[in-house]
Design a protein around this motif. Sequence first.
Motif, PDB file in Angstrom:
ATOM      1  N   LYS A 198     -48.224 -10.243 -24.008  1.00  0.00           N
ATOM      2  CA  LYS A 198     -46.933 -10.917 -24.130  1.00  0.00           C
ATOM      3  C   LYS A 198     -47.100 -12.367 -23.685  1.00  0.00           C
ATOM      4  CE  LYS A 198     -45.572  -9.461 -19.543  1.00  0.00           C
ATOM      5  NZ  LYS A 198     -44.597  -8.831 -18.713  1.00  0.00           N
ATOM      6  N   ASN A 199     -46.063 -13.164 -23.894  1.00  0.00           N
ATOM      7  CA  ASN A 199     -46.103 -14.568 -23.503  1.00  0.00           C
ATOM      8  C   ASN A 199     -46.164 -14.681 -21.979  1.00  0.00           C
ATOM      9  OD1 ASN A 199     -45.763 -15.095 -26.208  1.00  0.00           O
ATOM     10  ND2 ASN A 199     -43.608 -15.593 -26.040  1.00  0.00           N
ATOM     11  N   GLU A 252     -50.720 -21.632 -20.761  1.00  0.00           N
ATOM     12  CA  GLU A 252     -49.593 -20.983 -21.450  1.00  0.00           C
ATOM     13  C   GLU A 252     -50.128 -20.173 -22.631  1.00  0.00           C
ATOM     14  OE1 GLU A 252     -45.553 -22.873 -23.004  1.00  0.00           O
ATOM     15  OE2 GLU A 252     -47.278 -23.529 -24.184  1.00  0.00           O
ATOM     16  N   TYR A 253     -49.799 -18.885 -22.673  1.00  0.00           N
ATOM     17  CA  TYR A 253     -50.122 -18.012 -23.794  1.00  0.00           C
ATOM     18  C   TYR A 253     -48.819 -17.745 -24.534  1.00  0.00           C
ATOM     19  CZ  TYR A 253     -54.685 -16.728 -21.802  1.00  0.00           C
ATOM     20  OH  TYR A 253     -55.964 -16.735 -21.320  1.00  0.00           O
ATOM     21  N   LYS A 254     -48.792 -18.046 -25.825  1.00  0.00           N
ATOM     22  CA  LYS A 254     -47.580 -17.836 -26.608  1.00  0.00           C
ATOM     23  C   LYS A 254     -47.927 -17.102 -27.901  1.00  0.00           C
ATOM     24  CE  LYS A 254     -43.571 -20.034 -28.575  1.00  0.00           C
ATOM     25  NZ  LYS A 254     -42.879 -21.272 -28.905  1.00  0.00           N
ATOM     26  N   TRP A 255     -47.390 -15.900 -28.046  1.00  0.00           N
ATOM     27  CA  TRP A 255     -47.575 -15.120 -29.268  1.00  0.00           C
ATOM     28  C   TRP A 255     -46.505 -15.551 -30.270  1.00  0.00           C
ATOM     29  CZ3 TRP A 255     -51.569 -12.004 -30.427  1.00  0.00           C
ATOM     30  CH2 TRP A 255     -52.396 -11.603 -29.381  1.00  0.00           C
TER      31      TRP A 255
END
Length: 126
Positions: A73-74, A86-89
Amino acid sequence: MIIFPNKILLFTYGTYYASFVPSEYAETSLYRTYYDAEMNTYEVTTYPEKTIQEVYPLTLSSDSHLNKELPTKNIEYIHDDEVSVEYKWESPTQLTINLYYPGGITQMEFKESPNYTHVTTHHSPD
């Protein structure tokens, strides 16, 4: 076309050029590097027959600030009090990772298709 050891320079146009080298991460992958006049670097690696989940562990050596496990998830976090990650799907087949450094930003985009996964890494100075 100019040939260097383990590298082929495909073309030049002003200060913009592209190169092709076999990727060090997988024998069957294709790795290309592009540069532009604003000191940006773009690296594109194509992994045939691989998913984002299979490719992500191969990219961990490129940056020590990356999470060891691929988040599902983000998420956002600060690493070593200096790098914001920052990880953004965007979708189940597209992930963007932004790493904000004091001297610039690195963005990694993973795009999965039925037959391959592209990983585009963009290094940009402030």
